[in-house]
Design a protein around this motif. Structure first.
Motif: not given
Length: 330
Positions: A154-158, A190-194, A206-212
């Motif tokens: 999980y990654q978040k950038q604000v 999951k990567s989130v950018n605000h 923006d949010s990107v999520l990939l899950e099996q």
């Protein structure tokens, strides 16, 4: 054998403090957690951008080289890395960065960010919270994230900006060690950018999520593509780069998406055995913000090399600001 973050050695850190034109360095104004693992402050010192505070504790390490490119560029470069060459299951890394008015800074990595196998259901996390001052430029230009089999990440950038701040964000990841046959085999990403304007007005979310999934795996959904990337450009200093990228991507994609093609296009690293309707790299560009000062480009590609080529070409115009062309040594 996997190593869990709870088994790591006791935390340690290093700190660098200097006096800036506006007075002594203070604690970072915006920290993602009460106890961040990294804090960096860039201010004007004798008319030049300089690191006036740099703190990092295990497992994070921040390197500030004395010189990257010609001294005339005046940019500060920050290399962010972890001990052991990757992020261990359960690691929680947070970094707070402040780039003062009129300053220029670039954040990058020395290689791809490896996210190792998950231990149980533990997730590896990285959080970046950055404040970009007036007429300042921050370029976040790392190498891609590469998640190993079963990894959870999980990654978040604000980013907090003003009306005339300038910001470059490159956020990208690969399918894993795909050249060794490990392809889209991680558990979740999951990567989130605000990007927030003054007083927390949202400019870009923006949010990107990939899950099996039980019905369809990530590999089945991604087909032959191995790299997903996003490039965000914001601010008046970057308007010419936005315009050039939009025009070139439009022209290249108009050819790539209308077969037949023979050479694979500008960004093909080597011949690939693909379906005729599936070019080796697909990109699109879209403006954002009511004032039209921002642009986001999205890319999917078969190879990491083709995305490096795309980034080198389209971000070459940052050289006068940063002293070197991003990804020029990749």
């Amino acid at each position: 054998m996997w190593v869990d973050s709870s088994d790591r050695a006791s935390a340690w850190g290093m700190e660098l403090v200097a006096v800036a034109d506006g007075g002594p360095a203070t604690a970072a104004e915006a920290t993602p957690t009460p106890t961040p693992t990294g804090v960096v402050r860039v201010e004007k010192v004798r008319g030049r951008s300089a690191v006036t505070r740099c703190f990092a504790k295990y497992p994070l390490k921040i390197i500030v080289p004395s010189k990257v490119g010609p001294a005339s560029s005046g940019a500060v470069w920050l290399y962010v890395l972890t001990y052991g060459g990757g992020i261990v299951s359960g690691d929680k890394i947070s970094c707070a960065v402040t780039v003062g008015d009129g300053c220029t800074a670039a954040m990058t990595t020395q290689a791809s960010t490896k996210v190792y196998k998950a231990v149980g259901s533990k997730c590896s996390e990285q959080v970046l919270e950055a404040t970009v001052g007036k007429d300042a430029l921050l370029a976040v230009i790392p190498d891609p994230v590469t998640c190993f089999s079963t990894a959870r990440y999980y990654q978040k950038q604000v980013f907090h900006v003003s009306g005339d701040s300038n910001l470059v964000i490159v956020d990208w990841f690969t399918s894993g060690r795909y050249e060794s046959g490990e392809k889209w085999d991680f558990t979740s990403y999951k990567s989130v950018n605000h990007i927030l304007l003054e007083e927390y007005q949202p400019l870009f979310i923006d949010s990107v999520l990939l899950e099996q999934g039980s019905d369809c795996t990530i590999a089945e959904r991604m087909q032959e593509y191995n790299v997903v990337a996003m490039v965000v450009l914001l601010g008046p200093k970057l308007k010419h780069i936005q315009d050039q990228m939009q025009d070139e991507v439009k022209n290249v994609m108009s050819v790539q998406l209308h077969p037949p093609t023979s050479g694979g296009g500008r960004y093909a690293a080597r011949p690939q055995a693909l379906h005729p309707q599936s070019p080796p790299l697909v990109a699109s560009c879209s403006p954002f913000s009511r004032m039209g000062t921002g642009m986001v480009a999205r890319i999917v590609a078969v190879s990491t090399e083709s995305v490096y080529t795309f980034l080198r070409h389209h971000l070459a115009a940052l050289e006068p600001f940063l002293g070197v062309t991003p990804y020029s040594s990749s």
